[in-house]
Enzyme design. Sequence first.
Site, PDB file in Angstrom:
ATOM      1  N   ASP A  16     -30.423  32.705   9.195  1.00 19.35           N
ATOM      2  CA  ASP A  16     -31.863  32.982   9.207  1.00 19.35           C
ATOM      3  C   ASP A  16     -32.234  34.474   9.164  1.00 19.35           C
ATOM      4  O   ASP A  16     -33.128  34.905   9.899  1.00 19.35           O
ATOM      5  CB  ASP A  16     -32.522  32.331  10.437  1.00 19.35           C
ATOM      6  CG  ASP A  16     -32.400  30.812  10.453  1.00 19.35           C
ATOM      7  OD1 ASP A  16     -31.734  30.251   9.573  1.00 19.35           O
ATOM      8  OD2 ASP A  16     -32.974  30.181  11.368  1.00 19.35           O
ATOM      9  N   HIS A  61     -39.794  25.707   6.864  1.00 17.52           N
ATOM     10  CA  HIS A  61     -40.757  24.757   7.429  1.00 17.52           C
ATOM     11  C   HIS A  61     -41.874  24.420   6.456  1.00 17.52           C
ATOM     12  O   HIS A  61     -42.301  25.276   5.669  1.00 17.52           O
ATOM     13  CB  HIS A  61     -41.394  25.348   8.694  1.00 17.52           C
ATOM     14  CG  HIS A  61     -40.419  25.596   9.807  1.00 17.52           C
ATOM     15  ND1 HIS A  61     -39.688  24.591  10.384  1.00 17.52           N
ATOM     16  CD2 HIS A  61     -40.070  26.745  10.447  1.00 17.52           C
ATOM     17  CE1 HIS A  61     -38.929  25.107  11.341  1.00 17.52           C
ATOM     18  NE2 HIS A  61     -39.129  26.415  11.393  1.00 17.52           N
ATOM     19  N   HIS A  78     -44.082  30.455  11.136  1.00 14.90           N
ATOM     20  CA  HIS A  78     -43.032  31.316  10.571  1.00 14.90           C
ATOM     21  C   HIS A  78     -42.243  30.529   9.541  1.00 14.90           C
ATOM     22  O   HIS A  78     -42.156  29.302   9.605  1.00 14.90           O
ATOM     23  CB  HIS A  78     -42.078  31.805  11.672  1.00 14.90           C
ATOM     24  CG  HIS A  78     -41.352  30.679  12.346  1.00 14.90           C
ATOM     25  ND1 HIS A  78     -41.907  29.968  13.382  1.00 14.90           N
ATOM     26  CD2 HIS A  78     -40.150  30.104  12.106  1.00 14.90           C
ATOM     27  CE1 HIS A  78     -41.068  29.019  13.759  1.00 14.90           C
ATOM     28  NE2 HIS A  78     -39.995  29.066  12.986  1.00 14.90           N
ATOM     29  N   LYS A 101     -33.145  24.472   6.241  1.00 10.28           N
ATOM     30  CA  LYS A 101     -33.295  23.410   7.243  1.00 10.28           C
ATOM     31  C   LYS A 101     -34.756  23.240   7.629  1.00 10.28           C
ATOM     32  O   LYS A 101     -35.481  24.206   7.776  1.00 10.28           O
ATOM     33  CB  LYS A 101     -32.434  23.710   8.467  1.00 10.28           C
ATOM     34  CG  LYS A 101     -32.639  25.092   9.022  1.00 10.28           C
ATOM     35  CD  LYS A 101     -31.477  25.527   9.917  1.00 10.28           C
ATOM     36  CE  LYS A 101     -31.538  27.004  10.212  1.00 10.28           C
ATOM     37  NZ  LYS A 101     -32.472  27.426  11.252  1.00 10.28           N
ATOM     38  N   CYS A 149     -31.364  29.936  16.897  1.00 10.82           N
ATOM     39  CA  CYS A 149     -30.577  29.367  15.790  1.00 10.82           C
ATOM     40  C   CYS A 149     -29.126  29.833  15.780  1.00 10.82           C
ATOM     41  O   CYS A 149     -28.241  29.065  15.402  1.00 10.82           O
ATOM     42  CB  CYS A 149     -31.277  29.630  14.466  1.00 10.82           C
ATOM     43  SG  CYS A 149     -32.800  28.652  14.335  1.00 10.82           S
TER      44      CYS A 149
HETATM   45  C1  VGL Z   1     -35.629  30.211  15.158  1.00  8.73           C
HETATM   46  C2  VGL Z   1     -37.355  29.932  16.646  1.00  8.73           C
HETATM   47  C3  VGL Z   1     -37.971  29.042  15.809  1.00  8.73           C
HETATM   48  C4  VGL Z   1     -34.342  30.901  14.800  1.00  8.73           C
HETATM   49  C5  VGL Z   1     -36.226  29.310  14.299  1.00  8.73           C
HETATM   50  O1  VGL Z   1     -34.031  31.039  13.596  1.00  8.73           O
HETATM   51  O2  VGL Z   1     -33.632  31.329  15.739  1.00  8.73           O
HETATM   52  N1  VGL Z   1     -36.191  30.507  16.329  1.00  8.73           N
HETATM   53  N2  VGL Z   1     -37.387  28.734  14.636  1.00  8.73           N
HETATM   54 ZN    ZN Z   2     -38.387  27.694  13.057  1.00  9.32          ZN
END
Ligand code: VGL
Ligand code: ZN
Length: 206
Positions: A16, A61, A78, A101, A149
């Site tokens: 990510d 998302h 986000h 994802k 994540c």
């Molecule tokens: C994540 C919070 C919400 C991450 C993803 O990539 O760590 N954190 N969605």
């Molecule tokens: Zn997220």
Amino acid sequence: MTVHRYDPTTALIVVDVQNDFADPAGGLSVTGGDRIVPVVNAQIELARAAGAPVIYTQDWHPPSTPHFQKDGGEWPVHCVRDTWGAELHPDLRVEGPAIRKGANGEDGYSGFTMREPVSGSIVPTELEALLRDRAIERVVVCGLATDYCVKATALDAARLGFATSVLTDAIAGVDLEPGDGDRALKELRSAGVSVEVAQPAEAPDA
Ligand code: VGL
Ligand code: ZN
């Protein structure tokens, strides 16, 4: 100092490293998220030079999902698919496939598994199959965010039987509560994950 971390049975998983987390103007920006990019790039280069595959994950998302505060969940908006925030950071070297994802509104943090929002059932992403196809035995995890994540991905990797390392200078945490990142590292160590420094400082000359 050279650390021999990579070979063709070791995969580097870059979690990510997307604008919404890594850019200070991102929707869920992580303090220090942009500073890890050069460290991650150096690991990508080492991995590729050693024949180790590099695999990326992307939080991906839909515009409305129970993951978001506005829809009853926990997070500011986000990484909405096909927007700037969901793109990988422009300075990140991309030398392998990306696994997205949450595209169908699934929740969860791991690159390996997602949770169906309605039924609650756990569904795999294609990550494990991708690693098994390449006969991967060890994984090195870096990226964002340490306490979500990265942690979930590394815990799943260890649970699935991969010898798993996390690189402390190639991750950064959301730290909703101060210390969450440190607690995540503790939890990872307890699960048998090796917590390592990607780029150890040179020993000073004697
Ligand atoms: C994540 C919070 C919400 C991450 C993803 O990539 O760590 N954190 N969605
Ligand atoms: Zn997220």
